[in-house]
Each structure stands twice: as C-alpha cells, then as structure tokens.
Design an enzyme around this catalytic site. Sequence first.
Site, PDB file in Angstrom:
ATOM      1  N   HIS A  99      49.383 -74.847 -56.728  1.00  0.00           N
ATOM      2  CA  HIS A  99      49.811 -74.446 -58.081  1.00  0.00           C
ATOM      3  C   HIS A  99      48.731 -74.766 -59.103  1.00  0.00           C
ATOM      4  O   HIS A  99      47.826 -75.556 -58.859  1.00  0.00           O
ATOM      5  CB  HIS A  99      51.102 -75.179 -58.472  1.00  0.00           C
ATOM      6  CG  HIS A  99      50.919 -76.660 -58.612  1.00  0.00           C
ATOM      7  ND1 HIS A  99      50.743 -77.496 -57.525  1.00  0.00           N
ATOM      8  CD2 HIS A  99      50.848 -77.452 -59.710  1.00  0.00           C
ATOM      9  CE1 HIS A  99      50.574 -78.726 -57.947  1.00  0.00           C
ATOM     10  NE2 HIS A  99      50.622 -78.739 -59.274  1.00  0.00           N
ATOM     11  N   ASP A 101      48.975 -76.321 -62.933  1.00  0.00           N
ATOM     12  CA  ASP A 101      50.057 -77.074 -63.585  1.00  0.00           C
ATOM     13  C   ASP A 101      50.796 -76.241 -64.630  1.00  0.00           C
ATOM     14  O   ASP A 101      50.173 -75.650 -65.525  1.00  0.00           O
ATOM     15  CB  ASP A 101      49.498 -78.349 -64.235  1.00  0.00           C
ATOM     16  CG  ASP A 101      49.081 -79.366 -63.189  1.00  0.00           C
ATOM     17  OD1 ASP A 101      49.786 -79.500 -62.169  1.00  0.00           O
ATOM     18  OD2 ASP A 101      48.039 -80.017 -63.386  1.00  0.00           O
ATOM     19  N   HIS A 247      45.702 -76.431 -57.250  1.00  0.00           N
ATOM     20  CA  HIS A 247      45.595 -77.608 -56.396  1.00  0.00           C
ATOM     21  C   HIS A 247      46.869 -77.839 -55.597  1.00  0.00           C
ATOM     22  O   HIS A 247      47.925 -77.271 -55.898  1.00  0.00           O
ATOM     23  CB  HIS A 247      45.226 -78.847 -57.222  1.00  0.00           C
ATOM     24  CG  HIS A 247      46.229 -79.220 -58.261  1.00  0.00           C
ATOM     25  ND1 HIS A 247      46.356 -78.543 -59.451  1.00  0.00           N
ATOM     26  CD2 HIS A 247      47.173 -80.181 -58.289  1.00  0.00           C
ATOM     27  CE1 HIS A 247      47.320 -79.072 -60.168  1.00  0.00           C
ATOM     28  NE2 HIS A 247      47.852 -80.071 -59.488  1.00  0.00           N
ATOM     29  N   ARG A 262      49.580 -89.447 -64.581  1.00  0.00           N
ATOM     30  CA  ARG A 262      48.814 -88.259 -64.991  1.00  0.00           C
ATOM     31  C   ARG A 262      49.027 -88.001 -66.468  1.00  0.00           C
ATOM     32  O   ARG A 262      50.152 -88.157 -66.957  1.00  0.00           O
ATOM     33  CB  ARG A 262      49.315 -87.048 -64.183  1.00  0.00           C
ATOM     34  CG  ARG A 262      48.440 -85.815 -64.334  1.00  0.00           C
ATOM     35  CD  ARG A 262      49.006 -84.637 -63.571  1.00  0.00           C
ATOM     36  NE  ARG A 262      49.752 -83.777 -64.473  1.00  0.00           N
ATOM     37  CZ  ARG A 262      50.507 -82.744 -64.099  1.00  0.00           C
ATOM     38  NH1 ARG A 262      50.624 -82.443 -62.814  1.00  0.00           N
ATOM     39  NH2 ARG A 262      51.140 -82.016 -64.985  1.00  0.00           N
TER      40      ARG A 262
END
Length: 271
Positions: A99, A101, A247, A262
């Site tokens: 995907h 993000d 990723h 994150r």
Amino acid sequence: MTIQIRTLTPTIGAEIGGIDLAGPLSNQQFDAIHQALLDHQVIFFRDQRMTVAQHKDFGARFGKLHIHPNAPKTLPDHPEILTIKAGPDSKRVAGEVWHSDVSCDVEPPMGSILHIHEVPENGGGDTMFASMYAAYDALSPAMQSILGTLTAVHDSRKSANHQYRDPAPDQQFPHAEHPIIRTHPETGRRALFVNRGFTTRIPQLTQTESDALLEMLFRHAETPKFVCRFKWQPNSVAFWDNRAVQHQALWDYFPQRRFGYRVTICGDRPR
Ligand code: SIN
C-alpha cells in the site's frame, strides 16, 4: 558534518549516516535529507534515539503532521503518533498488504517516518519498499498512454478487511478517486499510483476490465527489481515518500514482538 549516503539498490533506497535526528537540524542538514528523500524515495537511518516529541519535531520540518482518522490514539498527548505493534496476541498487523499510506484520502500523506524501538528476537519483520517511478518507467509506451487517461478509486473499506484490528462501530471509511499515473509535485517524475491495499476499481472500465487491469498493475508494482528490503535494528528509522513508493510490512515473526512509532506528513492532491 556532512551526511553520508549509501545506496541500497540502483533504483530505490539509501542509508544515511552522520546525522542525529534528535537534535535540531540545521537548514543545510534539512536540505540534504530532503534531497536524499527525493533522490532515493525511501531513506534509512540507524541508531537514532529520539523521544516521541523529537520524532514529531523531525517530521514537522517536512510539513503538517497527519492524524489518522481511525487508528487508536495510544499516546493521548500525541495524536499524531501511530503505534506499530505486534506480539503474541496480534491477529493482524498494520501494513501487511502492499500500500501507499492512506491513499483513500483526497490528499494522501506525502511521507511517513517510522522509528522502530523493538525488533523480533529471532529476526524477521523487514519492510519492503517498491519504486513506483520504476514501475511506471517499465510499462510500454502504449500502456503508459492508456493509463494516463484513467483514474482509480481508493477505498479504506478494502483496507479494513485486512486491518490489524476490527473496525470500530463509528469508524469512518474515507475514499477518493485519483489519477492512475501521478506526477510527483517536487521531482516532476511520473509514478504508478494504484495499490493492492486500497485501490478498488477503475470507473471508466467495466468491472471485468477493471479487475483484470488492476490485478496486472498490482503484480507489476510488486516486481522484485523495483523493491528494496530493509532489515530493522532497534532505533532504526525509515522515511518514505508515499508519492513515489508503496510498501509492505512482513509479518513472519509471530508470536515475537515488534514495536515502534510512526509520524505521517500531510500531502496534496495527486495530479
Ligand atoms: C506501515 O506503516 O504501513 C507499517 C510499516 C512497518 O511496520 O514496517
């Protein structure tokens, strides 16, 4: 001190040395990191001991921080922090499907910065990053030209099916329509912008055509020669450009633990 840059592959990824991300960055250091991100699409740092506040400060140098609409706020004073956590009780993990993000947002994030604190004790838990510049460049001119006329729908309902927790009853399901080929607003390079995690259909095509073309594009995007694979150590940091890469987080370490934080930087509407 100038930073050192060591490329991981000729196509994507570089490890950056000679910088402490916890400290305030000089403008020269900021410019060098920014340029390395544009050049390599995803950049990695080792041995970074950042507090949550320092992690946020580093991210905020690159733009406004994004607050995920649905992820649990595990640090009440820091809603911008997304906790990445897996262990013996996990049924799913975040990011297991390829995907970019939150591509279901009308303005998807420009980048994400992941600081991993704890790695699985017997190895595993690597993250794969694929260059969507390379994926675009490898398409035939005829396919590039057709895709340049099409859009695709990105729907968070699709990602909810493979989320690391069940959707809350009041969960919102953002969705958006984006060009299949986007032009990076800073580099001017073209990138393929569909991903298996969020992209559901191509509205200009029949369902059969859309399903077949999307499956071909997902497989193409995940081609190993467009990919670099990052092995985490405690206190490694990855900073990726969501406008140029997608990723996948490998969950090959159950029931071991992996943990980190994150921050995500707001972006603009793909064009
Ligand atoms: C994600 O941000 O999608 C998760 C990446 C990872 O856990 O390596």
